[in-house]
Design a protein around this motif. Structure first.
Motif, short mmCIF file in Angstrom:
data_model
loop_
_atom_site.label_atom_id
_atom_site.label_comp_id
_atom_site.label_asym_id
_atom_site.label_seq_id
_atom_site.Cartn_x
_atom_site.Cartn_y
_atom_site.Cartn_z
N THR A 26 26.36 31.96 48.16
CA THR A 26 25.50 30.86 47.85
C THR A 26 24.35 31.15 47.04
O THR A 26 24.22 32.36 46.58
N ALA A 27 23.32 30.29 46.75
CA ALA A 27 22.28 30.62 45.83
C ALA A 27 22.57 31.02 44.70
O ALA A 27 21.94 32.01 44.07
N ASP A 28 23.34 30.31 43.98
CA ASP A 28 23.83 30.88 42.66
C ASP A 28 24.45 32.06 42.47
O ASP A 28 24.77 32.77 41.47
N SER A 29 25.24 32.89 43.54
CA SER A 29 25.96 34.09 43.49
C SER A 29 27.07 33.65 43.23
O SER A 29 27.79 32.79 43.14
N ARG A 30 27.59 34.60 42.13
CA ARG A 30 28.95 34.71 41.60
C ARG A 30 29.99 35.39 42.40
O ARG A 30 31.32 35.46 41.88
N LEU A 31 29.64 35.84 43.49
CA LEU A 31 30.58 36.81 44.30
C LEU A 31 31.57 35.87 45.07
O LEU A 31 31.19 34.61 45.62
N LEU A 32 32.68 36.22 45.22
CA LEU A 32 33.75 35.68 46.29
C LEU A 32 34.31 36.50 47.07
O LEU A 32 34.45 37.87 46.60
N MET A 33 34.74 36.09 48.15
CA MET A 33 35.40 37.03 49.16
C MET A 33 36.71 36.48 49.64
O MET A 33 36.44 35.22 50.13
N ASN A 34 37.78 37.02 49.69
CA ASN A 34 38.96 36.88 50.04
C ASN A 34 39.43 37.48 51.33
O ASN A 34 39.29 38.81 51.49
N VAL A 35 39.50 36.85 52.54
CA VAL A 35 39.84 37.43 53.84
C VAL A 35 41.38 36.86 54.21
O VAL A 35 41.39 35.85 54.57
N ALA A 36 42.32 37.91 54.00
CA ALA A 36 43.46 37.48 54.51
C ALA A 36 44.05 38.47 55.61
O ALA A 36 43.72 39.47 55.78
N VAL A 37 44.83 37.76 56.36
CA VAL A 37 45.41 38.43 57.54
C VAL A 37 46.94 38.65 57.17
O VAL A 37 47.75 37.59 56.87
N TRP A 38 47.37 39.80 57.35
CA TRP A 38 48.91 40.18 57.13
C TRP A 38 49.40 40.85 58.40
O TRP A 38 48.66 41.43 59.27
N GLU A 39 50.70 40.80 58.57
CA GLU A 39 51.29 41.21 59.76
C GLU A 39 51.53 42.66 59.90
O GLU A 39 51.30 43.55 60.80
N PHE A 53 53.04 38.99 41.20
CA PHE A 53 51.56 39.26 41.53
C PHE A 53 50.94 40.06 40.47
O PHE A 53 49.71 39.83 40.05
N GLN A 54 51.60 41.16 40.05
CA GLN A 54 51.08 42.08 39.07
C GLN A 54 50.77 41.28 37.71
O GLN A 54 49.90 41.60 36.98
N ARG A 55 51.62 40.21 37.16
CA ARG A 55 51.40 39.29 36.22
C ARG A 55 50.03 38.64 36.28
O ARG A 55 49.21 38.57 35.32
N MET A 56 49.97 37.90 37.60
CA MET A 56 48.66 37.04 37.76
C MET A 56 47.64 37.98 37.71
O MET A 56 46.58 37.67 37.09
N ALA A 57 47.54 39.23 38.40
CA ALA A 57 46.36 39.97 38.24
C ALA A 57 45.83 40.45 36.92
O ALA A 57 44.87 40.52 36.64
N SER A 58 46.93 40.83 36.04
CA SER A 58 46.60 41.11 34.66
C SER A 58 45.91 40.03 33.94
O SER A 58 45.11 40.12 32.89
N GLU A 59 46.04 38.76 34.54
CA GLU A 59 45.34 37.53 33.74
C GLU A 59 43.83 37.33 33.91
O GLU A 59 43.32 36.68 33.25
N PHE A 60 43.43 38.15 34.85
CA PHE A 60 42.01 38.02 35.18
C PHE A 60 41.15 38.62 33.68
O PHE A 60 41.47 39.71 33.18
N PRO A 61 39.92 37.75 33.90
CA PRO A 61 39.16 38.54 32.52
C PRO A 61 38.83 40.04 32.84
O PRO A 61 38.61 40.21 33.99
N ASP A 62 38.12 40.70 31.95
CA ASP A 62 37.85 42.00 32.20
C ASP A 62 36.46 42.01 33.05
O ASP A 62 36.21 43.14 33.54
N ASP A 63 35.71 41.00 32.75
CA ASP A 63 34.60 41.13 33.75
C ASP A 63 34.70 40.64 35.39
O ASP A 63 33.78 40.68 35.90
N ILE A 64 35.90 40.27 35.50
CA ILE A 64 36.03 40.35 37.02
C ILE A 64 36.58 41.66 37.79
O ILE A 64 37.35 42.10 37.23
N VAL A 65 35.93 42.00 38.72
CA VAL A 65 35.91 43.33 39.19
C VAL A 65 36.49 42.95 40.80
O VAL A 65 35.82 42.37 41.48
N SER A 66 37.32 43.73 41.23
CA SER A 66 38.03 43.35 42.54
C SER A 66 37.97 44.59 43.40
O SER A 66 38.30 45.83 42.76
N TYR A 67 37.50 44.72 44.55
CA TYR A 67 37.39 45.84 45.47
C TYR A 67 38.42 45.66 46.71
O TYR A 67 37.92 45.48 47.68
#
Length: 76
Positions: A26-39, A53-67
């Motif tokens: 919120t408040a102009d933050s550019r952060l996203l959080m993905n909470v996924a549940v897997w078996e 999935f690897q093809r889709m992941a390669s489409e992200f712009p360089d300024d997007i960082v994932s942890y």
């Protein structure tokens, strides 16, 4: 945001997927959080390793960082 939606739809169809929630800052933050549940961690790893999935992941712009992290639920 459309790439996130495409990835989410892909993941929802993978074996072992349970649920997914996306949260945005919120408040102009550019952060996203993905909470996924897997078996299992193995099911998540297989989905991540898939060529589609690897093809889709390669489409992200360089300024997007994932942890990506794997957590376990604990009682509080």
């Amino acid at each position: 945001m459309s790439l996130f939606r495409r990835q989410a739809e892909f993941m929802k169809d993978q074996p072992g997927f349970v649920s997914l929630q996306m949260h945005e800052g919120t408040a102009d933050s550019r952060l996203l959080m993905n909470v996924a549940v897997w078996e299992s961690t193995e099911a998540l790893a297989a989905a991540f390793a898939s060529p589609e999935f690897q093809r889709m992941a390669s489409e992200f712009p360089d300024d997007i960082v994932s942890y990506p992290h794997v957590f376990q639920q604990i009682d509080v």
